[in-house]
Design a protein around this motif. Structure first.
Motif, PDB file in Angstrom:
ATOM      1  N   ASP A  29       0.838  -1.208   0.000  1.00 37.89           N
ATOM      2  CA  ASP A  29       0.000   0.000   0.000  1.00 37.89           C
ATOM      3  C   ASP A  29       0.871   1.255   0.000  1.00 37.89           C
ATOM      4  N   VAL A  30       1.120   1.801  -1.181  1.00 35.49           N
ATOM      5  CA  VAL A  30       2.020   2.942  -1.303  1.00 35.49           C
ATOM      6  C   VAL A  30       1.404   4.208  -0.720  1.00 35.49           C
ATOM      7  N   LYS A  31       0.093   4.295  -0.685  1.00 34.41           N
ATOM      8  CA  LYS A  31      -0.543   5.473  -0.089  1.00 34.41           C
ATOM      9  C   LYS A  31      -0.289   5.528   1.416  1.00 34.41           C
ATOM     10  N   ARG A  32      -0.317   4.375   2.058  1.00 37.35           N
ATOM     11  CA  ARG A  32      -0.014   4.362   3.493  1.00 37.35           C
ATOM     12  C   ARG A  32       1.454   4.704   3.728  1.00 37.35           C
ATOM     13  N   MET A  33       2.325   4.222   2.851  1.00 33.18           N
ATOM     14  CA  MET A  33       3.740   4.559   2.977  1.00 33.18           C
ATOM     15  C   MET A  33       3.961   6.062   2.804  1.00 33.18           C
ATOM     16  N   HIS A  34       3.153   6.680   1.960  1.00 33.62           N
ATOM     17  CA  HIS A  34       3.273   8.124   1.753  1.00 33.62           C
ATOM     18  C   HIS A  34       2.987   8.873   3.058  1.00 33.62           C
ATOM     19  N   LEU A  35       2.022   8.407   3.798  1.00 32.13           N
ATOM     20  CA  LEU A  35       1.693   9.026   5.084  1.00 32.13           C
ATOM     21  C   LEU A  35       2.862   8.925   6.056  1.00 32.13           C
ATOM     22  N   PHE A  36       3.492   7.751   6.103  1.00 31.11           N
ATOM     23  CA  PHE A  36       4.630   7.585   7.007  1.00 31.11           C
ATOM     24  C   PHE A  36       5.852   8.367   6.513  1.00 31.11           C
ATOM     25  N   ALA A  37       5.979   8.553   5.203  1.00 30.44           N
ATOM     26  CA  ALA A  37       7.055   9.401   4.679  1.00 30.44           C
ATOM     27  C   ALA A  37       6.853  10.844   5.138  1.00 30.44           C
ATOM     28  N   GLN A  38       5.601  11.300   5.112  1.00 34.34           N
ATOM     29  CA  GLN A  38       5.301  12.645   5.624  1.00 34.34           C
ATOM     30  C   GLN A  38       5.654  12.744   7.105  1.00 34.34           C
ATOM     31  N   PHE A  39       5.323  11.701   7.858  1.00 37.63           N
ATOM     32  CA  PHE A  39       5.632  11.745   9.289  1.00 37.63           C
ATOM     33  C   PHE A  39       7.136  11.815   9.532  1.00 37.63           C
ATOM     34  N   GLN A  40       7.926  11.049   8.780  1.00 36.92           N
ATOM     35  CA  GLN A  40       9.375  11.102   8.970  1.00 36.92           C
ATOM     36  C   GLN A  40       9.917  12.499   8.681  1.00 36.92           C
ATOM     37  N   CYS A  41       9.366  13.154   7.670  1.00 37.48           N
ATOM     38  CA  CYS A  41       9.774  14.542   7.392  1.00 37.48           C
ATOM     39  C   CYS A  41       9.449  15.442   8.581  1.00 37.48           C
ATOM     40  N   CYS A  42       8.266  15.255   9.149  1.00 32.90           N
ATOM     41  CA  CYS A  42       7.874  16.049  10.330  1.00 32.90           C
ATOM     42  C   CYS A  42       8.807  15.773  11.500  1.00 32.90           C
ATOM     43  N   LEU A  43       9.104  14.504  11.737  1.00 30.89           N
ATOM     44  CA  LEU A  43       9.953  14.119  12.865  1.00 30.89           C
ATOM     45  C   LEU A  43      11.351  14.711  12.722  1.00 30.89           C
ATOM     46  N   LEU A  44      11.918  14.635  11.510  1.00 30.29           N
ATOM     47  CA  LEU A  44      13.258  15.171  11.292  1.00 30.29           C
ATOM     48  C   LEU A  44      13.281  16.688  11.434  1.00 30.29           C
ATOM     49  N   GLN A  45      12.307  17.378  10.852  1.00 31.36           N
ATOM     50  CA  GLN A  45      12.324  18.840  10.892  1.00 31.36           C
ATOM     51  C   GLN A  45      12.048  19.384  12.292  1.00 31.36           C
ATOM     52  N   VAL A  46      11.157  18.751  13.030  1.00 28.85           N
ATOM     53  CA  VAL A  46      10.892  19.181  14.407  1.00 28.85           C
ATOM     54  C   VAL A  46      12.146  19.013  15.257  1.00 28.85           C
ATOM     55  N   ASN A  47      12.840  17.887  15.090  1.00 30.32           N
ATOM     56  CA  ASN A  47      14.073  17.655  15.845  1.00 30.32           C
ATOM     57  C   ASN A  47      15.193  18.580  15.396  1.00 30.32           C
ATOM     58  N   SER A  48      15.281  18.844  14.098  1.00 33.10           N
ATOM     59  CA  SER A  48      16.337  19.731  13.596  1.00 33.10           C
ATOM     60  C   SER A  48      16.138  21.160  14.097  1.00 33.10           C
ATOM     61  N   LEU A  49      14.888  21.621  14.104  1.00 35.70           N
ATOM     62  CA  LEU A  49      14.614  22.961  14.632  1.00 35.70           C
ATOM     63  C   LEU A  49      14.921  23.016  16.123  1.00 35.70           C
ATOM     64  N   ASN A  50      14.601  21.951  16.826  1.00 36.02           N
ATOM     65  CA  ASN A  50      14.910  21.863  18.249  1.00 36.02           C
ATOM     66  C   ASN A  50      16.420  21.969  18.480  1.00 36.02           C
ATOM     67  N   ASP A  51      17.222  21.270  17.654  1.00 39.41           N
ATOM     68  CA  ASP A  51      18.680  21.337  17.768  1.00 39.41           C
ATOM     69  C   ASP A  51      19.187  22.742  17.471  1.00 39.41           C
ATOM     70  N   LEU A  52      18.639  23.362  16.431  1.00 39.06           N
ATOM     71  CA  LEU A  52      19.060  24.700  16.048  1.00 39.06           C
ATOM     72  C   LEU A  52      18.775  25.716  17.153  1.00 39.06           C
ATOM     73  N   CYS A  53      17.710  25.476  17.901  1.00 35.86           N
ATOM     74  CA  CYS A  53      17.287  26.412  18.948  1.00 35.86           C
ATOM     75  C   CYS A  53      17.782  26.006  20.333  1.00 35.86           C
ATOM     76  N   GLY A  54      18.890  25.308  20.395  1.00 32.94           N
ATOM     77  CA  GLY A  54      19.526  25.031  21.677  1.00 32.94           C
ATOM     78  C   GLY A  54      18.947  23.870  22.443  1.00 32.94           C
ATOM     79  N   ARG A  55      18.182  23.000  21.796  1.00 36.08           N
ATOM     80  CA  ARG A  55      17.611  21.786  22.396  1.00 36.08           C
ATOM     81  C   ARG A  55      16.817  22.062  23.678  1.00 36.08           C
ATOM     82  N   PRO A  56      15.756  22.833  23.587  1.00 34.14           N
ATOM     83  CA  PRO A  56      14.910  23.030  24.773  1.00 34.14           C
ATOM     84  C   PRO A  56      14.203  21.755  25.208  1.00 34.14           C
TER      85      PRO A  56
END
Length: 731
Positions: A605-632
Motif C-alpha cells: 500500500d504505497v498510499k499508506r507509505m506516503h503518510l509515514f514518509a510525511q511523518f518522517q519529514c515532520c519528525l526530522l524537521q521538528v528535531n532539527s529545529l529543536n537542535d538549532l534552537c539550543g535543544r529546549p
C-alpha cells in the motif's frame, strides 16, 4: 568524489595492489558517509517500508563492538554541505534517486539502494552511544580524512576510489572481515580484523616506479565529481588504448592506457601534451580545471584535528605543488590538430562550455566561523547546512506515493523558519527543490508568506540560549496556536518531540487514526518493551524461549493492577517485565513483512507509505529545529521510536477496526502495565487534539494500479540553480 572505474580496476588486480592486513591496536579514520552507506547495504533491511532503524542500529553496534574488541580507536568524519562546483553532479544524482525511489516496492527493494531519510542520524546516535568521536566537515570530507590519516599515520576505512589517489593507507570496506580473529603478536594473542590494505607505492611500483605526483592528474583525466572526462576528449582521441582481455570496457582500457602513458612523463610534460591538443583559447581554462582538481588531492590542511582535541605538533600547510604555466602552454597555434572520433560524440562547443562554466572552488571557504564551529560541534543540524551555504534544500526521495505531492511539502514552514533564523531574517527567498512526479525535480521559492515575525533584533551568533529556545516555542505558538506545551511535558522526555511531530503531521496532512496508534505502539515496543526484554527480533526464537514463562504469567497475572483510571501512567520504569514479555510475544511478528505481501506483492500500500514518509519529514524537521534552537526539549532517538515495517503492519491491522484503542486492549490482553502506558499516551493525544481542534481522516484504501509513467520533460533541467552557486562543469 570518486574516480570512475578505478575501484573496479583495483579489484581486478587485487594481488598486485592490495595486501593482507590485520587491523588492531591502531587509530582508524573513518569516512562516516561511506561506512554508513556500506553497513546499510550489507544489512537485509526493508527499504520499501521507510527504514527499520532499530535493526540498523543493532548492526552498527555489532560492527563497532568488533572494532573496539581489536583495540582500535575510531575517528569518524562526515561530509557537510555540497561544494558549489559539485552541484550539477548532485542534481544529476537527485534525478536518479527520484527515479529509483519511484520504483521501490517489496520486490525491488533488494536491488534498489534507497537510503531511508533518518539513516545517518541513527548512525550518529550509535556513535554517541559508544562515545566514538565524530565531526561534520563544512563541505566535502575526503581531503580532511586523508590529511588526518597522514597526521596520525593510520589507515582510512572507506569505499571511495579517491583514496587510491590520496597518499594514505586505505582499507576498502569490502575487504574488511567483521568478525574478530585471534592472531599472535610477539607471542601474545590479540584480536584483529582481517582485511586488505592499499598503499600508493603498491600501484606505482607495479608500473615501474610511476611518479606518485602523477596520480591526481590521472584521476582528473578519468573524470571525477568535479570534471567530466569529455573535457579531455581530444586527448583521449589520440591516446593509444591497450587491447586486453582484462580491460573489458573503454573506461578500464583508459585507466590502463593513462597509467602506461604517464610512466614516461613528468607532471609538466604530461600537462603540456594534454593542452597541446587544444585550441589556444581553451588552454588556460582547461589548465585551471586541471590545477583545481589536482589541488583537491594535494590539500594537507586538517581542521578536524582541533575538534578531536588532537594537537598538531607539526602544523601542515597547504601543498607547495606548482605547475609552470609558461613551460607547458606553448606559443604556437594548435588549431589544426587532428580531431579523431571518440566514443564521446559531444561537439567542440560542449567542450568550450565545460571550460567556461568552471568555477573557482576557493569560494567554498567563504562561510563565517560561527557557522563552521556550529557544524563541527553539532549545534547546526546537518539538515540545514545547504540551506545556509546555498539557500537551497533538496528533497530526499523516500518510499512514498509518486503520484501524490512531495512528502516534504507539509514541513516547508519549519524549513523557512530555520532559514530565517540562520540568515537573520534578511532574505526574501530560499529554494526548495521538490520532486516532480517520478522522473525529475522542480524548484520552489519559499517566500515571506512562510515566515513569522522576528522576535529579537540580533544576529544568530549573538542570540543567548534562552533567546534561541524562545524562538522554538514562539514558532509553534504561532503555527499551532492552541497547543499547550504543558500537556506535552507530561510525556516521557524522549517522547515529547515525537508527539510534537505527530501533532504537526495531523495538523497539516490527512492522517488516519490507525497510523497514529501504530506509531504509539511502535514507540512503546522500541523504547519501553525492548528496555525490559532486551532487543529480540526473531518471533519464533522468542516464543520458544519464553512460551512456558508467558503461559505461567497469563495464569498468575490475569487481573489488572488496581489504579485510578484517571491517573496517568507514564513512567516507563514502572512497566513490568512480565507484561513486556506478554506484549512482545504478540508484537514481534510485525517486524517481518506480512505474508499477504510476500504472496501478493501488489498488495503493498504505497498510499499508506506516503503518510509515514510525511511523518518522517515532520519528525526530522521538528528535531532539527529543536537542535538549532539550543535543544529546549530532549532529542528523539530515532532508532528507539520508529521501525517502518512494524508501523506499516500495525497500521494495516488497526485499519480494519473502527476503534483502534479497544482492539489494542484486546490484542495485548494480559500486558496490563503496557496497556496502561499506551492508554495514558492516547489520553494526552486526545486531550491535545481536542484543544487544537485536530481531526483525523478516514483512510481511503490502497492505491489504484500504477499507470504507465510519462517522462517529465524539462527545457533546461539545471536552469533553477541559485545564481552564484551552480557548478560549472557540463554534464
Amino acid at each position: 568524489m570518486g574516480v570512475r572505474g578505478l575501484t573496479t580496476y583495483v579489484n581486478k588486480n587485487q594481488d598486485a595492489f592490495l595486501q593482507q592486513f590485520f587491523l588492531y591496536e591502531t587509530n582508524l579514520v573513518i569516512d562516516g558517509n561511506g561506512l554508513c552507506a556500506q553497513l546499510y547495504r550489507s544489512l537485509n533491511c526493508f527499504s520499501a517500508f521507510g527504514g527499520d532503524y532499530d535493526k540498523f542500529a543493532s548492526y552498527v553496534r555489532k560492527f563497532f563492538k568488533s572494532i573496539r574488541k581489536c583495540n582500535v580507536s575510531s575517528y569518524v568524519i562526515f561530509d557537510g554541505s555540497y561544494e558549489p562546483r559539485k552541484l550539477r553532479t548532485v542534481f544529476g544524482r537527485l534525478r536518479s534517486k527520484i527515479n529509483g525511489a519511484s520504483r521501490l516496492d517489496p520486490v525491488t527493494q533488494g536491488c534498489l539502494h534507497i537510503f531511508p531519510l533518518l539513516l545517518r542520524y541513527v548512525f550518529k546516535e550509535i556513535l554517541k552511544e559508544f562515545d566514538i568521536p565524530y565531526t561534520i566537515c563544512e563541505f566535502e570530507a575526503d581531503d580532511e580524512i586523508a590529511a588526518m590519516a597522514r597526521h596520525l599515520n593510520c589507515p582510512v576505512l572507506s569505499y571511495d576510489s579517491d583514496f587510491f589517489i590520496y597518499n594514505v593507507m586505505y582499507i576498502p570496506f569490502n575487504t574488511l572481515e567483521h568478525k574478530p580473529m585471534i592472531i599472535e603478536d610477539d607471542g601474545v594473542s590479540k584480536y584483529a580484523l582481517e582485511c586488505r590494505i592499499y598503499k600508493v607505492e603498491f600501484l606505482t611500483n607495479n608500473f615501474g616506479g610511476l611518479d606518485e605526483e602523477l596520480l591526481p592528474l590521472m584521476a582528473t583525466l578519468l573524470g571525477n565529481d568535479y570534471v567530466e572526462k569529455k573535457v579531455f576528449r581530444k586527448f583521449f582521441s589520440q591516446l593509444k588504448l591497450p587491447k586486453s582481455r582484462k580491460c573489458n570496457n573503454e573506461q578500464q582500457r583508459s585507466i590502463h592506457g593513462i597509467i602506461k602513458w604517464l610512466q614516461n612523463e613528468s607532471i609538466d610534460s604530461a600537462i603540456a601534451k594534454i593542452l597541446g591538443r587544444l585550441k589556444n583559447n581553451e588552454k588556460n581554462k582547461v589548465l585551471k580545471i586541471i590545477k583545481h582538481s589536482i589541488d583537491g588531492y594535494k590539500n594537507t590542511r586538517c581542521r578536524s584535528l582541533k575538534y578531536f582535541n588532537i594537537s598538531d605538533v607539526d602544523p601542515r600547510l597547504e601543498t607547495n605543488f606548482q605547475i609552470s604555466e609558461t613551460s607547458i602552454i606553448p606559443e604556437d597555434d594548435d588549431d589544426n590538430v587532428s580531431d579523431e572520433e571518440n566514443t564521446d560524440t559531444s561537439s567542440d562547443s560542449s567542450d568550450n562550455e565545460s571550460c567556461e562554466e568552471f568555477q573557482d572552488p576557493d569560494l567554498i571557504t567563504g562561510i563565517p566561523n560561527w557557522f563552521a564551529d556550529g557544524v563541527r560541534n553539532h549545534t547546526i543540524p546537518p539538515a540545514y547546512l545547504n540551506l545556509f551555504t546555498h539557500h537551497l534544500h533538496l528533497c530526499s526521495p523516500q518510499a512514498e506515493d509518486y503520484q501524490d505531492e512531495d512528502s516534504f511539502m507539509c514541513v516547508l514552514p519549519i524549513l523557512r523558519f530555520a532559514f530565517d533564523i540562520l540568515t537573520d531574517f534578511s532574505h526574501e527567498n530560499c529554494v526548495y527543490v521538490r520532486r516532480e512526479n517520478s522522473s525529475s525535480y522542480k524548484r520552489m521559492f519559499l517566500g515571506k508568506e512562510y515566515s513569522i515575525p522576528r522576535l529579537f533584533d540580533k544576529s544568530f551568533s549573538d542570540l543567548s540560549e534562552n533567546e534561541l529556545q524562545s524562538y522554538f516555542y514562539n514558532f509553534f505558538n504561532v503555527k499551532l496556536p492552541k497547543l499547550d506545551f504543558d500537556d506535552v511535558r507530561l510525556l516521557p522526555s524522549d517522547f515529547q518531540l515525537f508527539m510534537l511531530a505527530i501533532l504537526w503531521w495531523v495538523a497539516h496532512c490527512d492522517v488516519p487514526i490507525a497510523n497514529i496508534h501504530s506509531l504509539f505502539i511502535c514507540y512503546i515496543m522500541l523504547d519501553v518493551i525492548d528496555e525490559k526484554t532486551g532487543i529480540i527480533r526473531g518471533h519464533k526464537y522468542f516464543s520458544n524461549k519464553y512460551s512456558k514463562k508467558i503461559e505461567e504469567i497469563k495464569v498468575t497475572n490475569n487481573t489488572p493492577l488496581k489504579t485510578n483510571d484517571e491517573e496517568l501512567f507514564l513512567n516507563k520504569n514502572k512497566v513490568q517485565y512480565e507484561d513486556s514479555l506478554v506484549a512482545a510475544n504478540v508484537l514481534l511478528k510485525h517486524f517481518e513483512i506480512a505474508d499477504s505481501i510476500r504472496k501478493k506483492p501488489k498488495s503493498y500500500d504505497v498510499k499508506r507509505m506516503h503518510l509515514f514518509a510525511q511523518f518522517q519529514c515532520c519528525l526530522l524537521q521538528v528535531n532539527s529545529l529543536n537542535d538549532l534552537c539550543g535543544r529546549p526539549i530532549e532529542s528523539t532517538k530515532y532508532h528507539k521510536c520508529f521501525n517502518g515495517t512494524f508501523a506499516y503492519n500495525i497500521a494495516m491491522k488497526l485499519d480494519t477496526h473502527s476503534d483502534p484503542g479497544n482492539f489494542i486492549h484486546s490484542y495485548l490482553s494480559g500486558a496490563h502495565t503496557v496497556l496502561k502506558f499506551y492508554k495514558s499516551v492516547c489520553v494526552i493525544f486526545e486531550n491535545i487534539s481536542k484543544e487544537m481542534c485536530l481531526t483525523t481522516s478516514k483512510y481511503t484504501g490502497k492505491k489504484s494500479r500504477r499507470k504507465k509513467k510519462k517522462k517529465y520533460e524539462v527545457d533546461d533541467p539545471n536552469s533553477f540553480l541559485v545564481q552564484g552557486f551552480e557548478s560549472n562543469v557540463t554534464l
